[in-house]
Enzyme design. Structure first.
Site, PDB file in Angstrom:
ATOM      1  N   LEU A 126       0.713  -1.239  -0.069  1.00 50.92           N
ATOM      2  CA  LEU A 126      -0.125  -0.103   0.057  1.00 50.92           C
ATOM      3  C   LEU A 126       0.848   1.397   0.071  1.00 50.92           C
ATOM      4  O   LEU A 126       0.316   2.269   0.415  1.00 50.92           O
ATOM      5  CB  LEU A 126      -0.964  -0.005   1.235  1.00 50.92           C
ATOM      6  CG  LEU A 126      -2.032  -0.898   0.778  1.00 50.92           C
ATOM      7  CD1 LEU A 126      -2.789  -0.950   2.370  1.00 50.92           C
ATOM      8  CD2 LEU A 126      -2.995  -0.534  -0.054  1.00 50.92           C
ATOM      9  N   ASP A 173       5.558   4.116  -7.255  1.00 52.69           N
ATOM     10  CA  ASP A 173       4.910   4.184  -5.875  1.00 52.69           C
ATOM     11  C   ASP A 173       5.234   5.691  -5.443  1.00 52.69           C
ATOM     12  O   ASP A 173       4.167   6.189  -5.072  1.00 52.69           O
ATOM     13  CB  ASP A 173       5.817   3.445  -4.720  1.00 52.69           C
ATOM     14  CG  ASP A 173       5.342   1.868  -5.010  1.00 52.69           C
ATOM     15  OD1 ASP A 173       4.567   1.477  -6.058  1.00 52.69           O
ATOM     16  OD2 ASP A 173       5.860   1.063  -4.049  1.00 52.69           O
TER      17      ASP A 173
END
Ligand code: PMV
Length: 343
Positions: A126, A173
């Site tokens: 995440l 990311d």
């Protein structure tokens, strides 16, 4: 004494984890779970760091951080990935490198106290690390009066992921958490915002097993060296899936997006980055009626995502994930990227 607080989201990858490392297309989205970095200028010789979630306190000299960042850049350019992997074991190291590279480029470095905390689950997948790295760079830049400069922040945060991913991060990311929203990403061309008509209804399933991004990335690199033809074919396939994914996301064609997610997962299985628990949660989601499901992030643990066609279906999938031993998270996606609080 100047202070600043920055909040940065986490992320999910809809298409293209692992293949983005090899300059293929990816699609990712920021999620409504955030890390927070607080900075306060000081007049000490040391930067003092407090990682609240790990209960780690440390002090670093500015020159030490700057030379550490340079050392990492050299190791990465010389492809000394094993040495970088060793450094990744200490959670302070990527943060130290981001501090070093940000200060080095900044005209007016001052010393500071920094407190880091996060509400992004740390199982991995995440973007919890990338989110913190972007926040660290953004707070330092705001101390010297700079407005949020997303290009600079994403560039500086990238060095943190060089350590966290053991050498060759794609940059998806750090770019997603910095720019926010939905993005299209390719290593050599960077970020392109992706406009969507209506939000995707996603359920995140956390396996509770730590993702092993470094191991998975290293394994794919070795597989590519050993079986170049076979692995290149899979990477090409993932590129076409992401390309088609971009079209279908723009069209809001949820059924096709789901189908492409399933195909993407099949490729990830081929790269051997899935995990039995991820597979269990994926199956449970599909059984509950998800349009598609796949792992998200580095894999070998961590999280999966499932696409729902309605809010009722989202709840049904979440229940199925929980009944199968996972932790379900329903959250808004496509939220704003890194931002300074209280302005
Ligand atoms: O596990 P995460 O959330 O750090 O995501 C890794 C994504 C990879 O594509 C596997 C690596 C990368 O650098 O893009």
């Amino acid at each position: 004494m100047k202070t600043a607080t920055v909040s940065t989201p986490g992320k999910i990858i809809l298409f293209g984890e692992h293949s983005v490392v090899y300059n293929k297309k990816g699609i990712a989205s920021a999620i409504d779970k955030h890390s927070t970095v607080k900075i306060k200028e000081n007049t000490n010789e040391f930067i003092s760091l407090f990682l609240k979630d790990f209960n780690i306190r440390t002090r670093i000299r500015i020159e030490e951080a700057v030379s550490f960042a340079e050392e990492i850049k050299t190791l990465a350019s010389e492809k000394k990935f094993d040495q970088i992997k060793k450094l990744s074991k200490n959670p302070i190291n990527p943060i130290k490198a981001v501090i070093g590279t940000t200060i080095n480029k900044d005209k007016n470095p001052s010393s500071f106290d920094m407190v880091i905390s996060s509400r992004i689950p740390k199982t991995g997948g995440l973007g919890s690390g990338s989110s913190v790295f972007a926040g660290v760079s953004a707070t330092i830049l705001s101390l010297s009066g700079n407005r949020i400069n997303k290009k600079k922040i994403a560039e500086n945060a990238y060095l943190g992921d060089v350590i966290a991913h053991a050498g060759t991060p794609s940059g998806i990311d750090t770019s997603t958490v910095t720019y926010g929203g939905f993005i299209e990403y390719k290593k050599t061309t960077g970020v392109k915002p992706l406009k969507i008509k209506s939000p995707l209804l996603i359920v995140i399933g956390d396996t509770g097993i730590p993702a092993r991004t470094k191991t998975a990335v290293t394994q794919v690199r070795r597989m590519l060296e050993e079986k170049p033809l076979q692995v290149k074919r899979v990477l090409e396939e993932m590129d076409s899936i992401a390309e088609e994914g971009i079209r279908q996301v723009k069209e809001n064609n949820f059924e096709m997006i789901g189908k492409l997610m399933n195909e993407n997962q099949e490729c990830l299985r081929g790269l051997r980055v899935s995990h039995p628990k991820l597979e269990k949660l994926i199956k449970a989601s599909l059984r509950a009626g998800a349009l598609g499901a796949k792992l998200s992030g580095g894999g070998k643990g961590g999280i999966m995502i499932a696409l729902a066609e309605s809010k009722a279906m989202q709840k049904k999938i979440a229940r199925s994930i929980e009944n199968t031993g996972g932790k379900a998270i329903i959250t808004t996606i496509g939220v704003e990227g890194v931002k300074r609080e209280g302005l």
